[in-house]
Enzyme design. Sequence first.
Site, mmCIF file in Angstrom:
data_model
loop_
_atom_site.group_PDB
_atom_site.id
_atom_site.type_symbol
_atom_site.label_atom_id
_atom_site.label_comp_id
_atom_site.label_asym_id
_atom_site.label_seq_id
_atom_site.Cartn_x
_atom_site.Cartn_y
_atom_site.Cartn_z
ATOM 1 N N ASP A 13 -2.687 23.213 -17.302
ATOM 2 C CA ASP A 13 -3.586 22.555 -18.267
ATOM 3 C C ASP A 13 -3.321 22.958 -19.711
ATOM 4 O O ASP A 13 -4.243 23.006 -20.532
ATOM 5 C CB ASP A 13 -5.070 22.847 -17.923
ATOM 6 C CG ASP A 13 -5.385 22.537 -16.479
ATOM 7 O OD1 ASP A 13 -4.924 21.503 -15.994
ATOM 8 O OD2 ASP A 13 -6.066 23.360 -15.828
ATOM 9 N N LYS A 16 0.616 19.759 -21.455
ATOM 10 C CA LYS A 16 2.020 19.330 -21.301
ATOM 11 C C LYS A 16 2.166 17.814 -21.403
ATOM 12 O O LYS A 16 3.146 17.326 -21.952
ATOM 13 C CB LYS A 16 2.576 19.793 -19.944
ATOM 14 C CG LYS A 16 2.682 21.294 -19.808
ATOM 15 C CD LYS A 16 3.194 21.684 -18.448
ATOM 16 C CE LYS A 16 2.209 21.441 -17.327
ATOM 17 N NZ LYS A 16 0.986 22.248 -17.358
ATOM 18 N N GLY A 40 -2.673 17.160 -13.243
ATOM 19 C CA GLY A 40 -3.331 16.108 -14.009
ATOM 20 C C GLY A 40 -2.859 16.168 -15.440
ATOM 21 O O GLY A 40 -3.029 17.182 -16.106
ATOM 22 N N HIS A 41 -2.211 15.115 -15.874
ATOM 23 C CA HIS A 41 -1.757 15.054 -17.268
ATOM 24 C C HIS A 41 -2.532 13.953 -17.985
ATOM 25 O O HIS A 41 -2.572 12.829 -17.508
ATOM 26 C CB HIS A 41 -0.263 14.712 -17.340
ATOM 27 C CG HIS A 41 0.616 15.825 -16.890
ATOM 28 N ND1 HIS A 41 1.938 15.652 -16.601
ATOM 29 C CD2 HIS A 41 0.359 17.122 -16.697
ATOM 30 C CE1 HIS A 41 2.459 16.810 -16.228
ATOM 31 N NE2 HIS A 41 1.512 17.706 -16.278
ATOM 32 N N GLN A 223 1.532 22.193 -13.551
ATOM 33 C CA GLN A 223 0.928 23.539 -13.437
ATOM 34 C C GLN A 223 1.521 24.515 -14.475
ATOM 35 O O GLN A 223 1.916 24.077 -15.535
ATOM 36 C CB GLN A 223 1.070 24.092 -12.005
ATOM 37 C CG GLN A 223 0.153 23.408 -10.997
ATOM 38 C CD GLN A 223 0.793 22.233 -10.308
ATOM 39 O OE1 GLN A 223 1.973 22.239 -10.022
ATOM 40 N NE2 GLN A 223 0.019 21.214 -10.024
HETATM 41 P P1 IMP Z 1 -3.325 23.846 -5.051
HETATM 42 O O1 IMP Z 1 -2.169 23.592 -5.956
HETATM 43 O O2 IMP Z 1 -4.238 22.658 -4.879
HETATM 44 O O3 IMP Z 1 -2.917 24.456 -3.765
HETATM 45 O O4 IMP Z 1 -4.247 24.949 -5.762
HETATM 46 C C1 IMP Z 1 -3.816 26.273 -5.947
HETATM 47 C C2 IMP Z 1 -4.257 26.810 -7.299
HETATM 48 O O5 IMP Z 1 -3.548 26.128 -8.332
HETATM 49 C C3 IMP Z 1 -5.736 26.597 -7.605
HETATM 50 O O6 IMP Z 1 -6.195 27.679 -8.374
HETATM 51 C C4 IMP Z 1 -5.727 25.340 -8.450
HETATM 52 O O7 IMP Z 1 -6.874 25.243 -9.268
HETATM 53 C C5 IMP Z 1 -4.467 25.560 -9.247
HETATM 54 N N1 IMP Z 1 -3.889 24.309 -9.760
HETATM 55 C C6 IMP Z 1 -3.196 23.393 -9.068
HETATM 56 N N2 IMP Z 1 -2.811 22.385 -9.887
HETATM 57 C C7 IMP Z 1 -3.257 22.691 -11.110
HETATM 58 C C8 IMP Z 1 -3.141 22.052 -12.400
HETATM 59 O O8 IMP Z 1 -2.531 21.000 -12.587
HETATM 60 N N3 IMP Z 1 -3.752 22.701 -13.426
HETATM 61 C C9 IMP Z 1 -4.397 23.882 -13.280
HETATM 62 N N4 IMP Z 1 -4.519 24.514 -12.106
HETATM 63 C C10 IMP Z 1 -3.953 23.926 -11.034
#
Ligand code: IMP
Length: 428
Positions: A13, A16, A40-41, A223
Site C-alpha cells: 500500500d 505503487k 489493490g492498486h 505488496q
Molecule cells: P494474504 O496475501 O492474503 O495471504 O495475506 C497475508 C498478509 O499480507 C496479510 O497481512 C495481508 O493483509 C497482507 N497483504 C496481502 N496483500 C496486501 C496488499 O496488497 N497490501 C497490503 N497488505 C497486503
Amino acid sequence: MSVTILVGGQWGDEGKGKVIDLLADTVDMVIRSQGGNNAGHTVVTGGKEHRFHLIPSGILYPQTTCIIGHGVVVDPKAFLQELDELQNGGIPAENLVISERAHMVMPYHPVLDQLGEEMRGDDRLGTTWRGIGPAYEDKVRRIGFRIGDLQKPAFLEKKLRFVLRLKNESLTRLYGADPFNEREILDEYLGYAERIDPYIRDIYPLIQDALNANRRILLEGAQGVMLDIDLGTYPYVTSSSPTAGGACTGSGIPPSRITRTVGVFKAYTTRVGYGPFPTELTDPLGDQLREVGAEYGTTTGRARRVGWFDAAVSRYAVATNGIDAMVLTKVDVLDEFHTLKICTGYMSKGEYWDHPMANISHLKHVEPIYEEFPGWMSPTRECRRYEDLPQACRAYIERIGELCGASVNVVSVGPDREHTLVRTPLLD
Ligand code: IMP
C-alpha cells in the site's frame, strides 16, 4: 532498452499504482510478476478512480502490452469481474496477456484460507481471505492448476479428481466443512475457459522479443518487501516474493537485464494484518494519521495500522532489492503534524540493530530510536516542483534518502498525476 522493477519498500500500500500509471505510458510492456487479487492498486487519472487487483495498471494505455506473469496466482472469477468492469468503463483491454504458466486460485482456496485463519485463533495472520496462501501452497506441493490447464479439459478433469480428494478430506475431516463437488467446479472453470482463452499465451517469446528489440519494460510489484515470504516478518507475510528477485522469477527476465530498481515508500508507515510493527502509533496521533491519510484497504476495506517512517525497514528494503531510486508518496498527509519522527534503528536486549531481525518476537519488542523533525505546517498539494516544498519538508525527505542509502527521486503530494514532483526522472 530499459527493464525497470518497481517494488513496495514497506508492508504494501505504498502507492505503487500511482507510480506504475505514471510510467506505464512511457513503456512498451508492463508485467505483474507475483501475488494475486490480494493486491489493490488505486490509480486516479483525469479525476477518475480505477481500482486494480490482478490486471496491471498499465491497461489504461492501449499501446502498452500488459502481462500477468507466471509468478501471479489468478482467480479466474475475480479476473473476469475486473475485466468486465474495465470493459464496461470503455477500456477494451485488448492489450492484455496471461501466462499459461500462472497458477489459478480454485474455489476451495479462499474457503481453506478463511478456515485456516479461524483455526489459528489468536495467532491468525490477518490474510485477505482471497485464497492466495493456499493457492501458492498447492503450487509448491505440485497439485496446483495452471491457467493453461483451462485449455485441456480432459487433463483438468483427471487431475481435479485426484486433488479434490485431498482437499475434501481436509475440508470435512479437519475443519468439519462441506466438501466441494467436482462437476460444479469443472462446469464453473470450463465456463471461464471460453472467456479467458483469448488472453492465454506462452509469454516467453513475447518477453524475449521485447528484450531483443530493446523495448522498455516495467515489472510491476504488488505488496511490499516486508511481506516477502523470505525477507519479511514471517509468518506474518504473504506467500509470494514481492522483491526484485521475485520479479525476475515471476516473469522470466534474468537479473542481468534489469537496468533499474525503483522502490516506492510512504512518507510514514502502514500495515494491514497482524505481525510486528516497531514504529506503530496506537494513540490519537495514529488515529489522526489514519484519517488524514485515508488509510483503509483497497481490497478488504480494513483500517490500516499506521506509524512513523521506519528507516531500519526501508534501508533493508533498499539493500536487499538494489533499489537505486526511491519514490516517497503521501508526503502531504504529514502537512499538519507539529513534530515528525523517523526511526533510524532499534535497540533490542541492549544491542543496536540497523535492520529488522528475523526473530519476530524480538522485533515486536524492539525500542525504536527516533530522530525528531519540526513539521512544516503548511499545505504541499499545490506544490508543482520539488523546490516549491517548504524547507522543513525537503529536509525530512532528504534525511530519509540519506538514512536509507538511496536518493528520493520522486515525491508525491496527492493522488493525481499533477501531484507528482520529479527531482530526477525514474526512466532515462
Ligand atoms: P494474504 O496475501 O492474503 O495471504 O495475506 C497475508 C498478509 O499480507 C496479510 O497481512 C495481508 O493483509 C497482507 N497483504 C496481502 N496483500 C496486501 C496488499 O496488497 N497490501 C497490503 N497488505 C497486503
